[in-house]
Design an enzyme around this catalytic site. Sequence first.
Site, PDB file in Angstrom:
ATOM      1  N   GLY A  46       3.398 -15.426  40.098  1.00 42.99           N
ATOM      2  CA  GLY A  46       3.066 -14.255  40.544  1.00 42.99           C
ATOM      3  C   GLY A  46       1.621 -14.012  40.961  1.00 42.99           C
ATOM      4  O   GLY A  46       0.708 -15.062  40.442  1.00 42.99           O
ATOM      5  N   GLN A  51      -6.819 -10.529  42.278  1.00 42.43           N
ATOM      6  CA  GLN A  51      -6.981 -11.902  41.959  1.00 42.43           C
ATOM      7  C   GLN A  51      -7.712 -12.674  42.905  1.00 42.43           C
ATOM      8  O   GLN A  51      -8.156 -13.912  42.731  1.00 42.43           O
ATOM      9  CB  GLN A  51      -5.733 -12.693  41.613  1.00 42.43           C
ATOM     10  CG  GLN A  51      -5.362 -12.085  40.026  1.00 42.43           C
ATOM     11  CD  GLN A  51      -4.267 -12.679  39.476  1.00 42.43           C
ATOM     12  OE1 GLN A  51      -3.123 -12.391  39.844  1.00 42.43           O
ATOM     13  NE2 GLN A  51      -4.316 -13.762  38.911  1.00 42.43           N
ATOM     14  N   CYS A  98      -1.894 -16.927  32.964  1.00 40.51           N
ATOM     15  CA  CYS A  98      -2.607 -16.062  34.106  1.00 40.51           C
ATOM     16  C   CYS A  98      -3.269 -16.930  34.861  1.00 40.51           C
ATOM     17  O   CYS A  98      -4.141 -17.933  34.210  1.00 40.51           O
ATOM     18  CB  CYS A  98      -3.307 -14.921  33.629  1.00 40.51           C
ATOM     19  SG  CYS A  98      -3.990 -13.958  34.982  1.00 40.51           S
ATOM     20  N   LEU A  99      -3.241 -16.856  36.406  1.00 41.37           N
ATOM     21  CA  LEU A  99      -3.790 -17.823  37.058  1.00 41.37           C
ATOM     22  C   LEU A  99      -5.395 -17.427  37.054  1.00 41.37           C
ATOM     23  O   LEU A  99      -6.155 -18.510  37.536  1.00 41.37           O
ATOM     24  CB  LEU A  99      -3.287 -17.549  38.747  1.00 41.37           C
ATOM     25  CG  LEU A  99      -1.926 -18.177  38.685  1.00 41.37           C
ATOM     26  CD1 LEU A  99      -1.550 -17.746  40.294  1.00 41.37           C
ATOM     27  CD2 LEU A  99      -1.767 -19.750  38.824  1.00 41.37           C
ATOM     28  N   HIS A 140       2.848  -7.716  34.105  1.00 38.86           N
ATOM     29  CA  HIS A 140       1.554  -8.507  34.188  1.00 38.86           C
ATOM     30  C   HIS A 140       1.038  -8.286  35.408  1.00 38.86           C
ATOM     31  O   HIS A 140      -0.321  -7.862  35.195  1.00 38.86           O
ATOM     32  CB  HIS A 140       1.984 -10.133  34.087  1.00 38.86           C
ATOM     33  CG  HIS A 140       0.880 -11.026  33.958  1.00 38.86           C
ATOM     34  ND1 HIS A 140       0.430 -11.765  33.147  1.00 38.86           N
ATOM     35  CD2 HIS A 140       0.083 -11.069  35.077  1.00 38.86           C
ATOM     36  CE1 HIS A 140      -0.637 -12.410  33.268  1.00 38.86           C
ATOM     37  NE2 HIS A 140      -0.959 -12.030  34.743  1.00 38.86           N
ATOM     38  N   GLU A 141       1.582  -8.259  36.672  1.00 36.50           N
ATOM     39  CA  GLU A 141       0.958  -8.125  37.758  1.00 36.50           C
ATOM     40  C   GLU A 141       0.459  -6.769  38.077  1.00 36.50           C
ATOM     41  O   GLU A 141      -0.629  -6.420  38.682  1.00 36.50           O
ATOM     42  CB  GLU A 141       1.726  -8.369  39.043  1.00 36.50           C
ATOM     43  CG  GLU A 141       2.334  -9.803  39.199  1.00 36.50           C
ATOM     44  CD  GLU A 141       1.132 -10.921  39.114  1.00 36.50           C
ATOM     45  OE1 GLU A 141       0.015 -10.511  39.131  1.00 36.50           O
ATOM     46  OE2 GLU A 141       1.371 -12.107  38.791  1.00 36.50           O
ATOM     47  N   HIS A 144      -2.776  -6.200  36.602  1.00 33.83           N
ATOM     48  CA  HIS A 144      -4.082  -6.733  37.292  1.00 33.83           C
ATOM     49  C   HIS A 144      -4.539  -5.411  38.253  1.00 33.83           C
ATOM     50  O   HIS A 144      -5.603  -5.329  38.359  1.00 33.83           O
ATOM     51  CB  HIS A 144      -3.436  -7.894  38.159  1.00 33.83           C
ATOM     52  CG  HIS A 144      -3.533  -8.971  37.533  1.00 33.83           C
ATOM     53  ND1 HIS A 144      -4.935  -9.718  37.025  1.00 33.83           N
ATOM     54  CD2 HIS A 144      -2.645 -10.153  37.217  1.00 33.83           C
ATOM     55  CE1 HIS A 144      -4.558 -10.765  36.485  1.00 33.83           C
ATOM     56  NE2 HIS A 144      -3.290 -11.069  36.608  1.00 33.83           N
TER      57      HIS A 144
HETATM   58 CO    CO Z   1      -2.366 -12.976  36.000  1.00 32.50          CO
END
Ligand code: CO
Length: 174
Positions: A46, A51, A98-99, A140-141, A144
């Site tokens: 995701g 991000q 998380c990325l 989660h997204e 963000h």
């Molecule tokens: Co994330």
Amino acid sequence: MAVRRILQADEMAVHQKAKKVKDFGPSLKALVDDMVETMRAAPGIGLAAPQIGVPLRVIVVELPQVEGEEDPQRGKLFVICNPEVVKSWGEEEGDEGCLSLPGYVGEVKRASRVTVKGQDLKGKKIRVKAQGLLARALQHEIDHLHGMLFTTRLESIDKLRRLEKAEEEAELAI
Ligand code: CO
């Protein structure tokens, strides 16, 4: 399409609140193409527009297919503009990465089932019902978009740990 640089947790832009999408024109499509390519290249399951430094309420989620598992939530690309959780049920704690914070996972409590409403790339209203990992990824997204990373949701710092093997990350990086 291009793979964009993923902003990291120590960069201010990732903590800013995103704005509502109002223009459903070609630039939105181009943004989503870049987001999908960036998510897949990472690899992750995701990604939210902030991000990659774009402060707009857009998320993409795609869970990889698992052989022998007939889960209709898997192998499907979800693109949601202006997403909002409208219903949630239950609670479960699970590992999450998380990325924007590579190499770490934390145990985070999330609703186990959610209904998310939003709009597709053309601005048409959509509704997604999700459970398990898809429900977790969507929550989660959406966090963000409020400038919030999963670390804010940890009950204590003990719930955060360093990953030992890089290959563990793929399924958890959202
Ligand atoms: Co994330």
